[in-house]
Design a protein around this motif. Structure first.
Motif, PDB file in Angstrom:
ATOM      1  N   PHE A   1       0.835  -1.194   0.000  1.00 59.17           N
ATOM      2  CA  PHE A   1       0.000   0.000   0.000  1.00 59.17           C
ATOM      3  C   PHE A   1       0.870   1.245   0.000  1.00 59.17           C
ATOM      4  N   GLU A   2       0.235   2.385  -0.273  1.00 53.12           N
ATOM      5  CA  GLU A   2       0.882   3.682  -0.176  1.00 53.12           C
ATOM      6  C   GLU A   2       0.263   4.448   0.988  1.00 53.12           C
ATOM      7  N   ALA A   3       1.054   5.291   1.631  1.00 54.41           N
ATOM      8  CA  ALA A   3       0.579   6.032   2.794  1.00 54.41           C
ATOM      9  C   ALA A   3      -0.621   6.903   2.416  1.00 54.41           C
ATOM     10  N   GLY A   4      -1.714   6.734   3.156  1.00 53.49           N
ATOM     11  CA  GLY A   4      -2.950   7.461   2.881  1.00 53.49           C
ATOM     12  C   GLY A   4      -4.056   6.572   2.349  1.00 53.49           C
ATOM     13  N   GLN A   5      -3.731   5.342   1.987  1.00 55.02           N
ATOM     14  CA  GLN A   5      -4.737   4.443   1.437  1.00 55.02           C
ATOM     15  C   GLN A   5      -5.481   3.702   2.539  1.00 55.02           C
ATOM     16  N   TYR A   6      -6.600   3.057   2.136  1.00 54.62           N
ATOM     17  CA  TYR A   6      -7.380   2.257   3.077  1.00 54.62           C
ATOM     18  C   TYR A   6      -7.489   0.826   2.575  1.00 54.62           C
TER      19      TYR A   6
ATOM     20  N   ILE B   1      -1.700  10.096   9.841  1.00 55.26           N
ATOM     21  CA  ILE B   1      -0.679   9.463  10.677  1.00 55.26           C
ATOM     22  C   ILE B   1       0.176   8.526   9.832  1.00 55.26           C
ATOM     23  N   SER B   2      -0.457   7.780   8.949  1.00 60.94           N
ATOM     24  CA  SER B   2       0.295   6.915   8.035  1.00 60.94           C
ATOM     25  C   SER B   2       1.256   7.733   7.188  1.00 60.94           C
ATOM     26  N   GLN B   3       0.789   8.865   6.683  1.00 58.16           N
ATOM     27  CA  GLN B   3       1.643   9.702   5.832  1.00 58.16           C
ATOM     28  C   GLN B   3       2.786  10.314   6.621  1.00 58.16           C
ATOM     29  N   LEU B   4       2.520  10.779   7.839  1.00 59.19           N
ATOM     30  CA  LEU B   4       3.588  11.352   8.665  1.00 59.19           C
ATOM     31  C   LEU B   4       4.611  10.290   9.057  1.00 59.19           C
ATOM     32  N   ARG B   5       4.145   9.088   9.343  1.00 55.79           N
ATOM     33  CA  ARG B   5       5.077   7.999   9.656  1.00 55.79           C
ATOM     34  C   ARG B   5       5.934   7.648   8.445  1.00 55.79           C
ATOM     35  N   HIS B   6       5.323   7.663   7.269  1.00 52.76           N
ATOM     36  CA  HIS B   6       6.083   7.370   6.052  1.00 52.76           C
ATOM     37  C   HIS B   6       7.132   8.443   5.796  1.00 52.76           C
ATOM     38  N   LEU B   7       6.771   9.715   5.974  1.00 55.79           N
ATOM     39  CA  LEU B   7       7.743  10.789   5.765  1.00 55.79           C
ATOM     40  C   LEU B   7       8.917  10.645   6.727  1.00 55.79           C
TER      41      LEU B   7
END
Length: 303
Positions: A99-104, A194-200
């Motif tokens: 998956f990519e950060a931000g997906q469900y 949160i997923s996107q911030l963790r990925h960054l």
């Protein structure tokens, strides 16, 4: 009249039917292209001509092929309460899941006598892609009465096996790291961010981000983790929140509207805006957010 054209009806009503529309933007463009080509190339069959009907049938078939659901295994390893009303589930997942950060993901929880919404629900992924094979989701749990789905999910014990039918969504940050971003979260809508911030953090990226966080409870989910990122954060709270981290701003108004949003983010016009939360919040703020550089939304309708 143009409004009476079967092509207009096909494009604006039939092609955009939510139950048959492909979930990803690129998939929708592929289906639209196929339908457009097929509709413009009618085939005579005896006294009949197959035009728009054939095009819609072919388009639905292509959409089905593009978003065919599979079965990915998730083993529940832990569960815990982030706040009195938000619960987090931790899974070890099938090594095929990407998956990519931000997906469900769409989670299936089979149970007897499901309510009218069935046995599947979408959940934004909270963990980063770099965390695999560990995967986390979080959801609001506390309102009574519970849906049959939430009741069944609460009964899943550690070690229990569930299945996901797929991963979807175009709720992705811009590829250009130089573009300033506004993240606006309403309640549990914070999860994709949160997923996107963790990925960054995991990928060592630094971006110009402002987070506007609309909360209804004194306990703020993921508060310490957000604070550790150092991003500018403005909180709109219906109740006085617990102590805010250093550098955070509590908005003077408990209710967010276009005026208070612009006061909190005066450079809105230069930012790509991402909004995640209840449909009502998104609808109320969309007119004001159209002033942003771009606007991308992700609605949470409840489970």
């Amino acid at each position: 009249m143009l409004s009476a054209s079967p092509f207009v009806f096909l494009a604006t009503f039939m092609l955009t039917e939510p139950l048959t529309t492909a979930p990803r933007r690129w998939q929708q463009l592929v289906v639209a292209g196929v339908v457009g080509l097929a509709a413009g190339w009618p085939i005579p069959v005896g006294y009949l001509t197959l035009g728009q009907e054939r095009a819609l049938l072919i388009g639905n078939l292509v959409a089905f092929i593009l978003c065919v659901r599979g079965s990915l295994r998730l083993s529940l390893t832990d569960r815990g309460w982030l706040t009195p009303t938000i619960q987090e589930l931790v899974f070890t997942v099938d090594d095929r899941l990407r998956f990519e950060a931000g997906q469900y993901l769409e989670l299936e929880v089979p149970h007897p006598h499901p309510d009218s919404r069935g046995t599947r629900r979408p959940f934004s992924i909270v963990s980063a892609p770099e965390d695999l094979p560990t995967l986390r989701i979080a959801y609001r749990d506390g309102a009574q009465p519970r849906s049959s789905f939430k009741t069944a999910l609460a009964d899943v014990e550690r070690g229990g096996l569930l299945h996901a039918t797929g991963v979807w969504s175009d709720f992705l940050l811009p590829a250009d790291a130089r573009r300033p971003i506004l993240l606006l979260a309403g309640g549990i809508g914070i999860t994709p961010f949160i997923s996107q911030l963790r990925h960054l953090a995991a990928s060592g990226q630094t971006r110009d981000i402002v987070l506007v966080y609309v909360v209804s409870d004194p306990a703020i989910a993921f508060r310490d983790e957000i604070a550790a990122t150092g991003i500018a954060t403005v909180v709109f709270a219906q109740q006085a929140p617990d102590e805010l981290p250093a550098g955070w701003t509590l908005a003077p108004s408990a209710r967010i509207d276009g005026e208070s949003l612009l006061a909190a983010v005066p450079d809105l016009s230069s930012r790509d805006a991402y909004v995640s939360g209840p449909p009502r919040l998104i609808a109320d703020l969309t007119p004001s957010l159209r002033g942003a550089r771009t606007l991308t939304t992700d609605a949470f309708a409840g489970y």
